[in-house]
Design an enzyme around this catalytic site. Sequence first.
Site, mmCIF file in Angstrom:
data_model
loop_
_atom_site.group_PDB
_atom_site.id
_atom_site.type_symbol
_atom_site.label_atom_id
_atom_site.label_comp_id
_atom_site.label_asym_id
_atom_site.label_seq_id
_atom_site.Cartn_x
_atom_site.Cartn_y
_atom_site.Cartn_z
ATOM 1 N N TYR A 103 -8.277 -2.047 14.474
ATOM 2 C CA TYR A 103 -8.683 -3.079 13.507
ATOM 3 C C TYR A 103 -10.211 -3.198 13.482
ATOM 4 O O TYR A 103 -10.792 -3.569 12.471
ATOM 5 C CB TYR A 103 -7.984 -4.410 13.822
ATOM 6 C CG TYR A 103 -7.971 -5.378 12.665
ATOM 7 C CD1 TYR A 103 -8.584 -6.617 12.755
ATOM 8 C CD2 TYR A 103 -7.354 -5.034 11.464
ATOM 9 C CE1 TYR A 103 -8.578 -7.503 11.689
ATOM 10 C CE2 TYR A 103 -7.350 -5.910 10.399
ATOM 11 C CZ TYR A 103 -7.952 -7.149 10.507
ATOM 12 O OH TYR A 103 -7.954 -8.024 9.446
ATOM 13 N N LYS A 133 -13.029 -10.919 10.718
ATOM 14 C CA LYS A 133 -12.083 -12.052 10.703
ATOM 15 C C LYS A 133 -12.516 -13.141 11.689
ATOM 16 O O LYS A 133 -12.313 -14.326 11.436
ATOM 17 C CB LYS A 133 -10.663 -11.586 10.996
ATOM 18 C CG LYS A 133 -10.037 -10.718 9.900
ATOM 19 C CD LYS A 133 -9.989 -11.371 8.535
ATOM 20 C CE LYS A 133 -9.131 -10.569 7.581
ATOM 21 N NZ LYS A 133 -9.099 -11.151 6.209
HETATM 22 N N1 LIG Z 1 -1.325 -7.177 5.093
HETATM 23 C C1 LIG Z 1 -1.533 -7.649 6.312
HETATM 24 O O1 LIG Z 1 -0.975 -7.172 7.322
HETATM 25 C C2 LIG Z 1 -2.471 -8.808 6.519
HETATM 26 C C3 LIG Z 1 -2.309 -9.623 7.639
HETATM 27 C C4 LIG Z 1 -3.209 -10.695 7.850
HETATM 28 C C5 LIG Z 1 -4.227 -10.934 6.942
HETATM 29 N N2 LIG Z 1 -4.350 -10.119 5.855
HETATM 30 C C6 LIG Z 1 -5.432 -10.434 4.894
HETATM 31 O O2 LIG Z 1 -4.822 -10.899 3.685
HETATM 32 C C7 LIG Z 1 -5.742 -10.725 2.599
HETATM 33 C C8 LIG Z 1 -5.007 -10.065 1.435
HETATM 34 O O3 LIG Z 1 -4.701 -8.723 1.798
HETATM 35 P P1 LIG Z 1 -3.253 -8.081 1.409
HETATM 36 O O4 LIG Z 1 -2.614 -7.633 2.682
HETATM 37 O O5 LIG Z 1 -2.546 -9.005 0.479
HETATM 38 O O6 LIG Z 1 -3.649 -6.732 0.669
HETATM 39 P P2 LIG Z 1 -4.017 -6.464 -0.865
HETATM 40 O O7 LIG Z 1 -4.652 -5.107 -0.889
HETATM 41 O O8 LIG Z 1 -2.853 -6.753 -1.737
HETATM 42 O O9 LIG Z 1 -5.134 -7.580 -1.179
HETATM 43 C C9 LIG Z 1 -6.491 -7.352 -0.861
HETATM 44 C C10 LIG Z 1 -7.256 -7.789 -2.081
HETATM 45 O O10 LIG Z 1 -8.659 -7.748 -1.814
HETATM 46 C C11 LIG Z 1 -9.271 -7.419 -3.046
HETATM 47 N N3 LIG Z 1 -10.646 -6.954 -2.854
HETATM 48 C C12 LIG Z 1 -11.094 -5.974 -2.016
HETATM 49 N N4 LIG Z 1 -12.414 -5.803 -2.182
HETATM 50 C C13 LIG Z 1 -12.812 -6.698 -3.146
HETATM 51 C C14 LIG Z 1 -14.043 -7.009 -3.761
HETATM 52 N N5 LIG Z 1 -15.168 -6.333 -3.447
HETATM 53 N N6 LIG Z 1 -14.061 -7.988 -4.701
HETATM 54 C C15 LIG Z 1 -12.939 -8.659 -5.043
HETATM 55 N N7 LIG Z 1 -11.729 -8.407 -4.508
HETATM 56 C C16 LIG Z 1 -11.684 -7.441 -3.567
HETATM 57 C C17 LIG Z 1 -8.389 -6.317 -3.619
HETATM 58 O O11 LIG Z 1 -8.610 -6.178 -5.015
HETATM 59 C C18 LIG Z 1 -6.992 -6.887 -3.303
HETATM 60 O O12 LIG Z 1 -6.533 -7.644 -4.397
HETATM 61 C C19 LIG Z 1 -6.918 -9.903 3.173
HETATM 62 O O13 LIG Z 1 -7.956 -10.800 3.528
HETATM 63 C C20 LIG Z 1 -6.336 -9.308 4.448
HETATM 64 O O14 LIG Z 1 -7.356 -9.053 5.405
HETATM 65 C C21 LIG Z 1 -3.505 -9.070 5.602
HETATM 66 C C1 LIG Z 2 -2.459 -5.074 10.782
HETATM 67 C C2 LIG Z 2 -3.562 -4.221 10.207
HETATM 68 C C3 LIG Z 2 -4.073 -4.266 8.910
HETATM 69 C C4 LIG Z 2 -3.673 -5.197 7.804
HETATM 70 N N1 LIG Z 2 -4.647 -6.305 7.854
HETATM 71 C C5 LIG Z 2 -4.426 -7.342 8.873
HETATM 72 C C6 LIG Z 2 -5.791 -6.367 7.074
HETATM 73 O O1 LIG Z 2 -6.558 -7.300 7.209
HETATM 74 C C7 LIG Z 2 -6.119 -5.265 6.081
HETATM 75 C C8 LIG Z 2 -7.555 -4.834 6.353
HETATM 76 C C9 LIG Z 2 -8.020 -3.666 5.553
HETATM 77 C C10 LIG Z 2 -9.320 -3.678 5.103
HETATM 78 N N2 LIG Z 2 -9.836 -2.640 4.425
HETATM 79 C C11 LIG Z 2 -9.066 -1.565 4.142
HETATM 80 C C12 LIG Z 2 -7.733 -1.498 4.573
HETATM 81 C C13 LIG Z 2 -7.189 -2.580 5.294
HETATM 82 C C14 LIG Z 2 -6.933 -0.271 4.289
HETATM 83 C C15 LIG Z 2 -7.371 0.375 2.980
HETATM 84 C C16 LIG Z 2 -8.856 0.482 2.914
HETATM 85 O O2 LIG Z 2 -9.401 1.436 2.329
HETATM 86 N N3 LIG Z 2 -9.624 -0.525 3.445
HETATM 87 O O3 LIG Z 2 -5.092 -3.394 8.733
HETATM 88 C C17 LIG Z 2 -5.229 -2.702 9.932
HETATM 89 C C18 LIG Z 2 -6.127 -1.696 10.263
HETATM 90 C C19 LIG Z 2 -6.061 -1.172 11.566
HETATM 91 C C20 LIG Z 2 -5.141 -1.673 12.497
HETATM 92 C C21 LIG Z 2 -4.241 -2.688 12.158
HETATM 93 C C22 LIG Z 2 -4.292 -3.205 10.862
#
Ligand SMILES: NC(=O)c1ccc[n+]([C@@H]2O[C@H](COP(=O)([O-])OP(=O)(O)OC[C@H]3O[C@@H](n4cnc5c(N)ncnc54)[C@H](O)[C@@H]3O)[C@@H](O)[C@H]2O)c1
Ligand SMILES: Cc1c(CN(C)C(=O)CCc2cnc3c(c2)CCC(=O)N3)oc2ccccc12
Length: 265
Positions: free
Chosen positions: A157, A164
């Site tokens: 991560y 975060k």
């Molecule tokens: N999926 C997981 O496991 C998980 C767990 C905990 C937290 N999160 C967090 O939840 C949030 C949403 O992620 P998600 O998992 O729904 O994935 P997702 O890819 O559906 O959403 C990420 C969003 O970020 C937007 N984004 C990225 N760069 C941007 C920029 N420069 N300007 C405007 N928008 C931008 C993308 O367009 C996308 O809509 C993120 O902050 C992610 O870190 C995700």
């Molecule tokens: C869980 C987990 C997540 C999901 N999560 C909590 C996240 O916050 C997503 C973070 C994320 C941010 N930037 C990018 C990507 C993921 C993949 C695609 C890309 O091009 N850029 O991401 C990981 C990355 C490494 C290890 C665990 C995790």
Amino acid sequence: EAGGLMKGKRGLVLGVANNRSIAWGIAKAAHDHGAELAFTYQGDALKKRVEPLAAELGALVVGHCDVTDAASIDAVFAEVEKQWGKLDFLVHAIGFSDKDELTGRFVDTTEGNFSKTMLISVYSLTAVTQRAEKLMTDGGSILTLTYYGAEKVMPNYNVMGVAKAALEASVQYLAVDLGPKNIRVNAISAGPIKTLAASGIGDFRYILKWNEYNAPLRRTVTTEEVGDSGVYFLSDLSRAVTGEVHHVDSGYHVVGMKAVDAPDI
Ligand SMILES: NC(=O)c1ccc[n+]([C@@H]2O[C@H](COP(=O)([O-])OP(=O)(O)OC[C@H]3O[C@@H](n4cnc5c(N)ncnc54)[C@H](O)[C@@H]3O)[C@@H](O)[C@H]2O)c1
Ligand SMILES: Cc1c(CN(C)C(=O)CCc2cnc3c(c2)CCC(=O)N3)oc2ccccc12
């Protein structure tokens, strides 16, 4: 429906990319409780994905927003002001890092990606909060998304974990600044979910499996479940709550070590 927790409340949702997005889960839940919604999209590629989703909820699309482009943020809030004149809640579900830095060692993070990751994943909350403050004339609720990698090291991560941690500190400082205006700022720390942001991450299946094996509820979470907890933070049920990080992770964050003879379903 009409008489729900969110009746009469209008909110802007940042971060819907598709119907697997956490932002979409939150938006659907808020809509089901009677909220009126507005969406932004990041770039034309996502416009055609977001527009049909917005239509499904009778939501406004208030334009393109790339948080690295301050003018696009201003334009979006100007459109919200034009359409509604005010705002009751804001969902910030945005995070990004170059994926080649989400593998291997954190120590090898480059200055360029570190800055870009912090700008997109951390500063953007403060940037949109500056604009939202002006429209939250009757108070409001701001909700962002964080992850356990902020608190403890989660393999790969890396820079997103440092981001975060900064995001969670931002939630506390923003909560203090905006509390006197009855604007609340909170975060949901969600367990791993297979979204677009999760795809392209090596062995994500392994991460999901690990959570199923070790989380107290012995399962991963869904965007619908994060959405339901999101309604608590966006509604008046949490009117006395601000500066909070709330885990929606099947309890994973409390486990130090799982007993080897723990009963498994
Ligand atoms: N999926 C997981 O496991 C998980 C767990 C905990 C937290 N999160 C967090 O939840 C949030 C949403 O992620 P998600 O998992 O729904 O994935 P997702 O890819 O559906 O959403 C990420 C969003 O970020 C937007 N984004 C990225 N760069 C941007 C920029 N420069 N300007 C405007 N928008 C931008 C993308 O367009 C996308 O809509 C993120 O902050 C992610 O870190 C995700
Ligand atoms: C869980 C987990 C997540 C999901 N999560 C909590 C996240 O916050 C997503 C973070 C994320 C941010 N930037 C990018 C990507 C993921 C993949 C695609 C890309 O091009 N850029 O991401 C990981 C990355 C490494 C290890 C665990 C995790």
